[in-house]
Enzyme design. Sequence first.
Site, PDB file in Angstrom:
ATOM      1  CG  HIS A   1      -1.837   1.114   1.339  1.00 12.03           C
ATOM      2  ND1 HIS A   1      -2.841   1.319   0.436  1.00 12.03           N
ATOM      3  CD2 HIS A   1      -1.920   2.104   2.233  1.00 12.03           C
ATOM      4  CE1 HIS A   1      -3.507   2.402   0.771  1.00 12.03           C
ATOM      5  NE2 HIS A   1      -2.965   2.895   1.871  1.00 12.03           N
TER       6      HIS A   1
ATOM      7  CE1 TYR B   1       5.618   7.267  -9.058  1.00 14.41           C
ATOM      8  CE2 TYR B   1       7.933   7.128  -8.465  1.00 14.41           C
ATOM      9  CZ  TYR B   1       6.941   7.451  -9.373  1.00 14.41           C
ATOM     10  OH  TYR B   1       7.280   7.940 -10.605  1.00 14.41           O
TER      11      TYR B   1
ATOM     12  CE1 TYR C   1      12.871  13.106 -17.037  1.00 10.78           C
ATOM     13  CE2 TYR C   1      10.975  14.075 -15.935  1.00 10.78           C
ATOM     14  CZ  TYR C   1      11.873  14.059 -16.976  1.00 10.78           C
ATOM     15  OH  TYR C   1      11.776  14.997 -17.969  1.00 10.78           O
TER      16      TYR C   1
ATOM     17  CB  SER D   1       8.978  -1.628   5.984  1.00  6.64           C
ATOM     18  OG  SER D   1       8.465  -2.917   5.804  1.00  6.64           O
TER      19      SER D   1
ATOM     20  CB  ALA E   1      13.002  -1.294   8.325  1.00  2.00           C
TER      21      ALA E   1
ATOM     22  NE  ARG F   1      17.004   2.423  10.232  1.00  5.96           N
ATOM     23  CZ  ARG F   1      17.014   1.303  10.911  1.00  5.96           C
ATOM     24  NH1 ARG F   1      17.548   1.256  12.110  1.00  5.96           N
ATOM     25  NH2 ARG F   1      16.481   0.228  10.415  1.00  5.96           N
TER      26      ARG F   1
END
Length: 109
Positions: free
Chosen positions: A9, A12, A32, A50, A68, A85
């Site tokens: 869900h 992109y 792009y 994730s 993640a 991170r």
Amino acid sequence: MGRGSKANHLTYLGDTTSVPASCWRRHHHLHYDGAHKHMTVIEEGAFIGSDSTLVAPVRIGKGAYVAAGSTITEDVPADALALGRTRQITKEGWARQRRDERAKAKAGK
């Protein structure tokens, strides 16, 4: 996306081909920038955790893991673990100060 592929869900996938659910086959992502396309390659058996962001152009090597929540900006060698991170910084009162400054600027002061 290729047959049998899955994207979670709110994922992109821009100009993407053959993206299997767990990256078991090699696939590509294109970024792009408004003028040029830059490719990200995820090699066979790689695992992308994730909420990770792969900033093209990068290559995730065969069997590599991306932790993640990572932002990856450099190539990840085969069988490596990449963690991208930073430490959290909390600036108390920053949002209130920003709102006050914007209100003053809007009022012309």
